[in-house]
Design an enzyme around this catalytic site. Sequence first.
Site, PDB file in Angstrom:
ATOM      1  N   LYS A 285      14.129  -1.344  -8.501  1.00 41.12           N
ATOM      2  CA  LYS A 285      14.780  -0.532  -7.452  1.00 41.12           C
ATOM      3  C   LYS A 285      15.171  -1.387  -6.250  1.00 41.12           C
ATOM      4  CE  LYS A 285      14.437   3.321  -4.441  1.00 41.12           C
ATOM      5  NZ  LYS A 285      14.030   2.632  -3.217  1.00 41.12           N
TER       6      LYS A 285
ATOM      7  N   GLU B  21       3.975   6.713  -7.610  1.00 38.88           N
ATOM      8  CA  GLU B  21       4.182   6.526  -9.058  1.00 38.88           C
ATOM      9  C   GLU B  21       4.999   5.263  -9.365  1.00 38.88           C
ATOM     10  OE1 GLU B  21       3.839   6.686 -12.866  1.00 38.88           O
ATOM     11  OE2 GLU B  21       2.668   8.015 -11.562  1.00 38.88           O
TER      12      GLU B  21
ATOM     13  N   SER C  32       8.980   5.920  -1.218  1.00 45.84           N
ATOM     14  CA  SER C  32       8.060   6.541  -0.249  1.00 45.84           C
ATOM     15  C   SER C  32       8.855   7.274   0.831  1.00 45.84           C
ATOM     16  CB  SER C  32       7.117   5.503   0.369  1.00 45.84           C
ATOM     17  OG  SER C  32       7.597   4.214   0.203  1.00 45.84           O
TER      18      SER C  32
ATOM     19  N   GLY D 191       0.830  -1.200   0.000  1.00 46.08           N
ATOM     20  CA  GLY D 191       0.000   0.000   0.000  1.00 46.08           C
ATOM     21  C   GLY D 191       0.864   1.249   0.000  1.00 46.08           C
TER      22      GLY D 191
ATOM     23  N   GLN E 242      15.696  -7.669  -3.337  1.00 45.00           N
ATOM     24  CA  GLN E 242      14.385  -8.335  -3.210  1.00 45.00           C
ATOM     25  C   GLN E 242      14.096  -9.145  -4.482  1.00 45.00           C
ATOM     26  OE1 GLN E 242      10.725  -6.767  -1.267  1.00 45.00           O
ATOM     27  NE2 GLN E 242      10.095  -6.250  -3.329  1.00 45.00           N
TER      28      GLN E 242
ATOM     29  N   HIS F 175       4.833   2.386  -7.890  1.00 42.08           N
ATOM     30  CA  HIS F 175       3.923   1.228  -7.926  1.00 42.08           C
ATOM     31  C   HIS F 175       3.072   1.250  -9.200  1.00 42.08           C
ATOM     32  CE1 HIS F 175       4.446   1.787  -3.455  1.00 42.08           C
ATOM     33  NE2 HIS F 175       4.739   0.513  -3.588  1.00 42.08           N
TER      34      HIS F 175
ATOM     35  N   GLN G 163       8.344  -8.782   7.789  1.00 44.76           N
ATOM     36  CA  GLN G 163       9.533  -8.208   7.156  1.00 44.76           C
ATOM     37  C   GLN G 163      10.008  -6.910   7.805  1.00 44.76           C
ATOM     38  OE1 GLN G 163       7.277  -7.826   3.302  1.00 44.76           O
ATOM     39  NE2 GLN G 163       8.589  -6.056   3.023  1.00 44.76           N
TER      40      GLN G 163
END
Length: 288
Positions: free
Chosen positions: A145, A30, A182, A26, A149, A32, A56
């Site tokens: 980015k 931009e 974010s 959530g 992961q 996402h 996490q």
Amino acid sequence: MIIARTAAEMDAVPRGSRRAVVMTMGALHEGHLALVRRAQELADQVVVTVFVNPLQFDEPEDFERYPRDLDADCALLEPLGVDVVFAPSESEMYPGGEPTVSVSAGVVGRVLEGAARPGHFDGVVTVVAKLLHLTEPDVAVFGAKDAQQVIAVRALVRDLNFPVEIATAATVRDDDGLARSSRNVFLSQAERERSLVLSRTLFEAQTWADAGASVDEVVAQGRAALEYADGVDVDYFAALDPADATEATGDYRGEVVIAVAARVGRTRLIDNVTTRIGPPDAAEGETP
Ligand code: PAF
């Protein structure tokens, strides 16, 4: 746009001919939305998951503080034509609290970002495994980015035989080169300007590699460029083998992820570029 809140509701959604999933926690921005657009190029049905995964987070306060506003997220997704939002509750995902059985990211989870955030990538691959089972996509799209992961998720899918394709979407950057995150909202104007040294050094690293520098030279030049950067406290600047996130050194040849993490003020930023060390293999240039 269907909003499914339980596994049963997700299961009841009729499938398109090819389903893509974009997994998020959530607080969409931009970056996402670029993942969603990429997913729409790859499939005719796009599912976006929204779940703040407690496994996490290293700090319980960070988990509590994490912004949650499903209505705002849906208001961004609906105009894009997203088909399904899967937003399970914590009790739906982890009915007995922390799961008895979980997935380990192995060595990928212990180096660089994993060393800075112990347990983080184990939590990521555990929830990704569950969300893959629950949404059953043909393809899952992740942001380049978060390079480590992506490496951890590719290893999960490869090592545990998940029948899904993993695709990436390029990092979205502001005009000045800063990778969208974010966390950027926490930067003052002065910190924001200082942080540009990170992307600038990564872009320079690409040009050094293109000019024939070895991986050790690229890393040494990058570290030297960052050493005296004002107000930027570098955690690591490293070249990674995209197969397993181990550090690429010495006579390494092939694709590498050059990754950086640094604290600018109180904000920890990460960024990376992918480049190649050494000339392309002869086989890569051949047309079939
Ligand atoms: O990248 C994220 O937002 C999260 O790590 C993910 C992949 C949604 C798993 O919780």
